[in-house]
Design a protein around this motif. Structure first.
Motif, PDB file in Angstrom:
ATOM      1  N   MET A 268       0.833  -1.066  -0.139  1.00 47.81           N
ATOM      2  CA  MET A 268       0.041   0.173  -0.059  1.00 47.81           C
ATOM      3  C   MET A 268       0.875   1.243   0.017  1.00 47.81           C
ATOM      4  N   GLU A 269       0.646   2.144  -0.881  1.00 45.79           N
ATOM      5  CA  GLU A 269       1.362   3.380  -0.831  1.00 45.79           C
ATOM      6  C   GLU A 269       0.251   4.578  -0.740  1.00 45.79           C
ATOM      7  N   ILE A 270       0.943   5.647  -0.165  1.00 45.33           N
ATOM      8  CA  ILE A 270       0.248   6.822   0.118  1.00 45.33           C
ATOM      9  C   ILE A 270       1.155   7.979  -0.325  1.00 45.33           C
TER      10      ILE A 270
ATOM     11  N   TYR B 281      -5.118   4.190  -7.286  1.00 45.73           N
ATOM     12  CA  TYR B 281      -5.319   5.082  -6.496  1.00 45.73           C
ATOM     13  C   TYR B 281      -6.557   5.802  -6.186  1.00 45.73           C
ATOM     14  N   ILE B 282      -7.053   5.905  -4.955  1.00 43.56           N
ATOM     15  CA  ILE B 282      -8.128   6.473  -4.371  1.00 43.56           C
ATOM     16  C   ILE B 282      -7.802   7.732  -3.942  1.00 43.56           C
TER      17      ILE B 282
ATOM     18  N   GLN C 209     -10.548  -3.451   4.095  1.00 41.26           N
ATOM     19  CA  GLN C 209     -10.498  -4.937   3.273  1.00 41.26           C
ATOM     20  C   GLN C 209      -9.981  -4.285   1.925  1.00 41.26           C
ATOM     21  N   ASP C 210     -10.279  -3.174   1.708  1.00 40.01           N
ATOM     22  CA  ASP C 210      -9.758  -2.533   0.443  1.00 40.01           C
ATOM     23  C   ASP C 210      -8.366  -1.722   0.540  1.00 40.01           C
ATOM     24  N   LYS C 211      -7.441  -2.504  -0.051  1.00 34.76           N
ATOM     25  CA  LYS C 211      -5.952  -2.009   0.397  1.00 34.76           C
ATOM     26  C   LYS C 211      -5.483  -1.177  -0.884  1.00 34.76           C
TER      27      LYS C 211
ATOM     28  N   LEU D 230       4.679   7.563   1.079  1.00 39.20           N
ATOM     29  CA  LEU D 230       4.992   6.533   2.118  1.00 39.20           C
ATOM     30  C   LEU D 230       4.618   5.238   1.773  1.00 39.20           C
ATOM     31  N   LYS D 231       5.099   4.286   1.884  1.00 37.24           N
ATOM     32  CA  LYS D 231       4.920   2.846   1.536  1.00 37.24           C
ATOM     33  C   LYS D 231       4.600   2.127   2.845  1.00 37.24           C
ATOM     34  N   LYS D 232       3.643   1.363   2.971  1.00 35.80           N
ATOM     35  CA  LYS D 232       3.248   0.429   3.998  1.00 35.80           C
ATOM     36  C   LYS D 232       3.788  -1.045   3.747  1.00 35.80           C
TER      37      LYS D 232
END
Length: 192
Positions: free
Chosen positions: A1-3, A50-51, A134-136, A176-178
């Protein structure tokens, strides 16, 4: 997951005025600022992974809608609620109410507003919901300096009272990356 977390661009307000959740317009050069930002993030139009989530305040919403017409707004991404101090000059706020807050802005609420711990709690609640969803899907988040500092303080293990050492300019982007249970900051964070 990235932000990608983006601070809104320059608001149209003179310096020295306290604003938080006031809906402000942007300066006339906002299109140039938008163009610079768009070049630094994934092309959301072509990349459906991307959301975009945003503070509903106008200075964030305009940028978010420029990035994609499909935006999810979340009140938890709003700036600090400065209550009775909204749109007052900092110099016009009485020292007897301002000084106690300045000495402990983390815990003391602004009259009819929030404390920084209130803001951090709602912002961290937002990020916890995103992480445990649930939506990653990857996110582009458009918000304000306060929420960004609160989240980065959590990621970097910086006490909230020291989080204002994190420099955040208008239009700054933090990537950021998870991985597993931890966040990794890809972009550089400037500390004073």
């Amino acid at each position: 997951m990235e932000i990608y977390i983006i601070r809104h661009t320059t608001p149209d307000i003179e310096k020295g005025i306290c604003y938080g959740q006031t809906n402000l317009d942007l300066v006339d050069t906002f299109h140039e600022e938008f163009k610079t930002i768009k070049q630094q993030i994934p092309n959301n139009t072509n990349n459906k992974n991307y959301i975009i989530k945003s503070s509903p305040l106008k200075r964030c919403a305009l940028l978010a809608k420029h990035l994609n017409t499909k935006v999810l707004f979340d009140d938890r991404l709003k700036e600090l609620d400065f209550g009775d101090w909204e749109m007052k000059r900092w110099n016009d706020i009485s020292e007897e109410t301002l000084n106690p807050w300045m000495e402990d802005f983390v815990n003391i609420r602004v009259p009819n507003g929030e404390s920084y711990i209130d803001l951090a709690s709602r912002v961290n609640g937002f990020f916890e919901d995103m992480i445990h969803s649930q939506d990653k899907q990857n996110l582009i988040i458009v918000t304000h300096a306060g929420p960004i500092r609160a989240f980065l303080a959590s990621v970097l293990n910086i006490p909230l009272e020291k989080s204002f050492n994190i420099k955040i300019q208008y239009g700054d982007i933090f990537h950021l990356k998870k991985e597993g249970d931890s966040w990794h900051l890809i972009s550089e964070v400037k500390l004073t």
